[in-house]
Design a protein around this motif. Structure first.
Motif, PDB file in Angstrom:
ATOM      1  N   PRO A 106       0.820  -1.209   0.000  1.00  0.00           N
ATOM      2  CA  PRO A 106       0.000   0.000   0.000  1.00  0.00           C
ATOM      3  C   PRO A 106       0.856   1.263   0.000  1.00  0.00           C
ATOM      4  CG  PRO A 106      -0.848  -1.583   1.582  1.00  0.00           C
ATOM      5  CD  PRO A 106       0.485  -2.099   1.127  1.00  0.00           C
ATOM      6  N   MET A 110      -3.210   4.831   2.382  1.00  0.00           N
ATOM      7  CA  MET A 110      -3.525   3.463   2.799  1.00  0.00           C
ATOM      8  C   MET A 110      -2.352   2.800   3.520  1.00  0.00           C
ATOM      9  SD  MET A 110      -6.653   2.996   2.065  1.00  0.00           S
ATOM     10  CE  MET A 110      -6.753   1.253   2.457  1.00  0.00           C
ATOM     11  N   ASP A 211     -12.272  -5.377   5.097  1.00  0.00           N
ATOM     12  CA  ASP A 211     -12.199  -4.848   3.735  1.00  0.00           C
ATOM     13  C   ASP A 211     -10.909  -4.072   3.467  1.00  0.00           C
ATOM     14  OD1 ASP A 211     -12.721  -2.721   5.374  1.00  0.00           O
ATOM     15  OD2 ASP A 211     -14.318  -1.861   4.138  1.00  0.00           O
ATOM     16  N   TYR A 212      -9.955  -4.130   4.431  1.00  0.00           N
ATOM     17  CA  TYR A 212      -8.743  -3.324   4.256  1.00  0.00           C
ATOM     18  C   TYR A 212      -7.959  -3.732   3.010  1.00  0.00           C
ATOM     19  CZ  TYR A 212      -4.087  -1.446   4.748  1.00  0.00           C
ATOM     20  OH  TYR A 212      -2.896  -0.804   4.477  1.00  0.00           O
ATOM     21  N   GLU A 214      -8.818  -5.203   0.257  1.00  0.00           N
ATOM     22  CA  GLU A 214      -9.489  -4.831  -0.984  1.00  0.00           C
ATOM     23  C   GLU A 214      -9.382  -3.332  -1.227  1.00  0.00           C
ATOM     24  OE1 GLU A 214     -11.549  -4.880  -4.518  1.00  0.00           O
ATOM     25  OE2 GLU A 214     -10.614  -6.520  -3.394  1.00  0.00           O
ATOM     26  N   LYS A 215      -9.618  -2.535  -0.203  1.00  0.00           N
ATOM     27  CA  LYS A 215      -9.506  -1.081  -0.359  1.00  0.00           C
ATOM     28  C   LYS A 215      -8.073  -0.682  -0.711  1.00  0.00           C
ATOM     29  CE  LYS A 215     -13.311   0.471   2.617  1.00  0.00           C
ATOM     30  NZ  LYS A 215     -13.670   1.208   3.866  1.00  0.00           N
ATOM     31  N   ALA A 216      -7.100  -1.320  -0.060  1.00  0.00           N
ATOM     32  CA  ALA A 216      -5.696  -1.001  -0.336  1.00  0.00           C
ATOM     33  C   ALA A 216      -5.326  -1.375  -1.761  1.00  0.00           C
ATOM     34  CB  ALA A 216      -4.795  -1.724   0.661  1.00  0.00           C
ATOM     35  N   GLN A 218      -7.399  -1.556  -4.421  1.00  0.00           N
ATOM     36  CA  GLN A 218      -8.019  -0.607  -5.344  1.00  0.00           C
ATOM     37  C   GLN A 218      -7.295   0.738  -5.310  1.00  0.00           C
ATOM     38  OE1 GLN A 218     -10.288  -1.456  -7.581  1.00  0.00           O
ATOM     39  NE2 GLN A 218     -10.176  -3.545  -6.733  1.00  0.00           N
ATOM     40  N   HIS A 219      -6.918   1.167  -4.113  1.00  0.00           N
ATOM     41  CA  HIS A 219      -6.195   2.435  -4.001  1.00  0.00           C
ATOM     42  C   HIS A 219      -4.839   2.362  -4.685  1.00  0.00           C
ATOM     43  CE1 HIS A 219      -3.417   5.272  -2.012  1.00  0.00           C
ATOM     44  NE2 HIS A 219      -4.442   6.097  -2.087  1.00  0.00           N
ATOM     45  N   GLN A 222      -5.251   2.553  -8.430  1.00  0.00           N
ATOM     46  CA  GLN A 222      -5.599   3.913  -8.830  1.00  0.00           C
ATOM     47  C   GLN A 222      -4.387   4.840  -8.729  1.00  0.00           C
ATOM     48  OE1 GLN A 222      -8.887   5.036  -6.335  1.00  0.00           O
ATOM     49  NE2 GLN A 222     -10.258   3.460  -7.183  1.00  0.00           N
TER      50      GLN A 222
END
Length: 615
Positions: A106, A110, A211-212, A214-216, A218-219, A222
């Motif tokens: 990350p 993140m 959900d960490y 998955e969020k990391a 996607q971030h 991006q």
């Protein structure tokens, strides 16, 4: 993008992956190498030049690793980056199942601490897998104990100054002899995340949120795609240039602004040999060239960070305008060299060195490369400050006083100082670019003196470094040895690329140093002694310099052929090490900024030349 496939192993060293079989991930603070076999065999934590926590690349038995792979051998494997990112995907394809491992670190918001995330996903199952997380702290010099705490395993070093690591697991994991191990099965469509992070406190970690990961992920995608989208280049070989830029970005320190020369240390220039160096530091030369290449691609944040870092080094100097040739990532001055005698080295290539004794060398060229980059920055990014100009002016005066000195040169020879052509050339560059900046910005400067010294250096290069016998510019004064660093002469506008003396030099380099499209930096048996035994491979930066020289000399079709041949020497991810052996295998530290920045520069010029011809 290269179509190269992972390399089959030499059975003599079956435990060691070929270097080109590794992908490269990072968080702008450190990097890790993940093999096509699912094993992270190299990671310094938490910074580029911190000690390793995984170092199986340098000793398969002692170094430590973090491996996730099918429990039964026999799967085929593929590895790729998710497009326009530094998120790595390794896929195992077996007769009974397909599984993917997504590796990333990350970045930015993140990244609450230093984190490695490994997501395992069964595309088609069931798939039986084995996990082994076996950290070895401080280059495998410090022991540790492991403690299971619910769905976590803590790895606690015996030295309290070393951060504890925590492995967050979504499945139960066993602790065996200080390692986390587990055999598990995933059904079709199932995924499981493993998060390794430093422990900052006893408080709950944000990574514990379901959900960490998955969020990391996607971030991270991006972030990298957003960064890559700002590249201004739109031309041929877009994928290769993009991958080189992403690799160079991974070598930049977000915290300090410094730029590492390579991701690793201790990777040999000859298997079984002693030419094994630590490249995790910031060389003024390498970082200046990296910043310049990124500027050409439209990336300016990295150059701004490096300029600020350089200003800090000037502020610390006891002598106005004088710099060391290299520093630690955090700017520290002492990089004392030591050997890790308990490690066997990559494929028994010892000694394994940490630190780099070259930090105490004199290398006169660094001011030329720095002013080369600063001139571009001042012209294309933003005007430099008066305070920086005062430092650069003092550095230029220092060059005026010392350009006739001997030094160890760009290749950092350890066999004694000489008067090297490349050092004279870059001293000329320092004067020339300082004059350009002063005149463009109307800065106060002793221009009459600088112009006179610049012209004196120019004249000496023609009289002292030209060999009538070779009909070429040579490595050092009085020698008849060719050196590929002479290829920089037209690239910094010292000599016209079609000047008869230059074309004769280019022909001599091709006769003596070029093998197919690959270029040796020199022939060790005739060059200045580097104080070491053994041979070395062809150098990536020299090979791409040669391509650009061909293009500038008007040999555009030949330059394109050589350039595209060099693409075939990249690994399956489009990455390069420092050198190649005669069979095309990677040698030296990896990935290497020098090689990737030279690829970028040669591609930009060659693409422009091809466009001009079509108009």
């Amino acid at each position: 993008m290269s179509n190269a496939q992972p390399v089959l192993e030499d059975r003599t060293f079956v435990a060691y992956q070929s270097l080109e079989n590794y992908g490269f991930i990072g968080d702008l603070h450190t990097v890790a190498l993940a093999g096509v076999d699912g094993s992270i065999d190299y990671m310094c934590f938490p910074h580029f030049d911190s000690p390793t926590v995984f170092g199986a690349l340098l000793d398969d038995d002692l170094g430590g690793r973090f491996k996730i792979a099918p429990a039964v051998d026999g799967s085929r494997y593929k590895q790729m980056y998710l497009p326009d990112t530094n998120v790595l995907l390794t896929r195992f394809l077996g007769a009974n199942g397909v599984v993917e491992i997504t590796d990333f670190m990350p970045v930015e918001e993140m990244r609450h601490t230093h984190i490695l995330i490994r997501r395992v996903h069964a595309v088609r199952g069931p798939v039986d897998l084995h996990l082994e997380c076996a950290p070895r702290f401080d280059y495998a010099r410090v022991g540790h104990r492991a403690k299971a705490k619910g769905d976590e395993v803590w790895f606690i070093p015996n030295d309290n100054s070393i951060p504890t690591l925590r492995l967050l697991c979504a499945i139960p994991v066993d602790v065996v002899d200080g390692d986390a191990v587990v055999d598990f099965t995933l059904q079709s469509g199932e995924s499981v995340d493993f998060v390794l992070e430093t422990v900052e406190s006893e408080e709950r970690s944000p990574a514990e949120a379901t959900d960490y990961a998955e969020k990391a992920l996607q971030h991270s995608m991006q972030f990298w795609r957003g960064w890559n989208a700002t590249m201004s280049y739109r031309g041929r070989w877009q994928d290769m240039i993009s991958r080189s830029a992403l690799a160079l970005k991974l070598l930049t320190s977000q915290k300090y602004g410094s730029i590492a020369a390579a991701g690793t240390f201790g990777i040999p220039e000859e298997i079984g040999g002693e030419r094994n160096w630590d490249y995790r530091f910031t060389w003024v030369r390498d970082a200046s060239f990296t910043a310049a290449s990124l500027i050409r691609l439209g990336f300016t944040e990295e150059a701004s960070g490096f300029i600020r870092w350089i200003e800090q080094r000037f502020d610390e100097s006891d002598t106005p305008g004088k710099l060391q040739i290299m520093y630690g990532i955090d700017g520290r001055h002492d990089l004392a060299e030591a050997t890790l005698d308990h490690l066997s080295g990559y494929r028994d290539s010892a000694p394994v060195r940490i630190g780099n004794g070259a930090y105490e060398q004199t290398q006169l060229d660094i001011y030329g490369e720095l002013l080369y980059a600063v001139n571009l920055y001042d012209e294309l990014v933003e005007p430099i400050s008066y305070a920086l100009w005062k430092d650069l002016s003092a550095a230029t005066d220092w060059v005026c006083d010392h350009w006739r000195d001997t030094d160890e040169g760009i290749w950092e020879v350890r066999g004694g100082q000489r008067e090297f052509l490349y050092s004279r050339l870059t001293d000329w560059v320092a004067l020339d670019r300082a004059i350009r900046i002063a005149q463009r910005r109307s800065f106060p400067a002793p221009l009459a003196r600088w112009i006179q010294v610049r012209d004196d250096i120019h004249n000496e290069i023609y009289t002292g470094f030209w060999s009538e016998q070779k009909q070429a510019f040579v490595q050092s004064k009085g020698s008849d040895t060719l050196d590929a660093s002479a290829l920089m002469m037209p690239l910094v506008d010292f000599i016209a690329p079609r000047d008869p003396r230059w074309l004769s030099t280019l022909d001599a380099v091709e006769r003596e140093l070029v093998d197919d499209a690959l270029v040796y930096r020199y022939r060790p048996d005739t060059a200045a002694s580097d104080g070491l035994e053994g041979a070395e491979g062809t150098f990536g930066i020299c090979s791409f310099w040669f391509v650009e020289c061909l293009a500038r000399s008007g040999q555009i079709d030949k330059a394109r052929l050589f350039f595209e041949k060099l693409h075939g020497y990249a690994n399956h991810l489009g990455l390069y090490a420092e050198e190649l052996d005669p069979s095309g295998r990677f040698l030296g530290n990896y990935p290497q900024a020098f090689t990737h920045l030279a690829l970028v520069n040669s591609a930009l010029y060659l693409n422009e030349a091809l466009e001009r011809r079509q108009r």
